[in-house]
Design a protein around this motif. Sequence first.
Motif, short mmCIF file in Angstrom:
data_model
loop_
_atom_site.label_atom_id
_atom_site.label_comp_id
_atom_site.label_asym_id
_atom_site.label_seq_id
_atom_site.Cartn_x
_atom_site.Cartn_y
_atom_site.Cartn_z
N ARG A 80 25.87 41.38 59.46
CA ARG A 80 25.26 41.31 58.13
C ARG A 80 25.62 42.52 57.27
O ARG A 80 25.91 42.38 56.08
CB ARG A 80 23.74 41.21 58.29
CG ARG A 80 22.96 41.10 56.98
CD ARG A 80 21.51 40.76 57.29
NE ARG A 80 20.70 40.73 56.10
CZ ARG A 80 19.98 41.76 55.65
NH1 ARG A 80 20.02 42.92 56.32
NH2 ARG A 80 19.26 41.67 54.56
N ASP A 81 25.60 43.71 57.85
CA ASP A 81 25.92 44.90 57.06
C ASP A 81 27.35 44.84 56.53
O ASP A 81 27.62 45.25 55.40
CB ASP A 81 25.72 46.17 57.89
CG ASP A 81 24.26 46.61 57.95
OD1 ASP A 81 23.40 45.90 57.39
OD2 ASP A 81 23.98 47.65 58.56
N GLY A 82 28.26 44.34 57.35
CA GLY A 82 29.64 44.21 56.90
C GLY A 82 29.77 43.25 55.74
O GLY A 82 30.54 43.48 54.80
N LEU A 83 29.01 42.16 55.78
CA LEU A 83 29.03 41.19 54.69
C LEU A 83 28.45 41.80 53.42
O LEU A 83 29.04 41.67 52.33
CB LEU A 83 28.24 39.95 55.09
CG LEU A 83 28.03 38.89 54.00
CD1 LEU A 83 29.35 38.40 53.43
CD2 LEU A 83 27.21 37.72 54.55
N LEU A 84 27.31 42.47 53.52
CA LEU A 84 26.70 43.09 52.33
C LEU A 84 27.60 44.18 51.76
O LEU A 84 27.67 44.37 50.54
CB LEU A 84 25.33 43.66 52.69
CG LEU A 84 24.24 42.63 53.03
CD1 LEU A 84 22.96 43.33 53.45
CD2 LEU A 84 23.99 41.71 51.84
#
Length: 266
Positions: free
Chosen positions: A109-113
């Motif tokens: 998720r952090d990579g996507l955000l």
Amino acid sequence: MKDLVAAAVAAAKERGQDVADVPLTAIAATAGISRSTLLRRLGGSRAPLDEAVRRSGVDPGGRPPVRERAIAAAAELVDERGLGGVTLDAVADRAECSLPSLHAVFEGRDGLLTAVFLEHGPLPDLEALVANPPERLEDTVRALHHSFVAALDHRPRIIPAVFGDLFSRPDGPAARLVAGYAPRLYDGLGRLLSPHMEAGRLRPLPLPVLVQLLFGPLLNHMLLRPVLESAFGAGLPSSEESIDLFVEAYLRAVALPPEGDPGSGV
């Protein structure tokens, strides 16, 4: 429908194309039926076939890559729900992709955000400005303010969501985003402001202080502007007029006049 899915996949493999790019005539020939019969079985559109292929576990293609679809979907969800309301399940559903594909592309998720912030945040405009900086300090400050306001107003509204998350959860995803990209942001801002400091046009303040003085008042104004517009209506300066006022205020606070010139040093 299973026989049509098998024919579509076989035709795509034979032609070296995505299923969505294979003409219906070729799929019909592989299935041993006429194109008109194929269309009749599909209800007049190939959309049910592509959807059936997708349900079978094969990406029919013909669409933007998963990365592009996921970033667009996540940005829409951030705009609607804020950072805290974005889950990989919701992104996968809206982007019409699988959870494993999201993990493979973004590593969580952090990579996507982070990818969303990189695309919709201020970094692209800032780095373009660094590549072709204005000569005058006033023009530099004005360009930075315009870029910042554009990032705040840009739809989907990612930057307000980032600040909202920062204020509510200092250890949340926004904090990790800012920590990850702060070096690039400050490097770009330093490249724009340091030459003016070295030339004696700016007070020799620490860069973080110069940056906070640069964007802090403007950020406060823009985040509160929807409320202020309701309260003051026509009495509130336009966004362009507000930028002019904040540029003037910043230069009065930190600009130094040239030697022997009691006036402005911009």
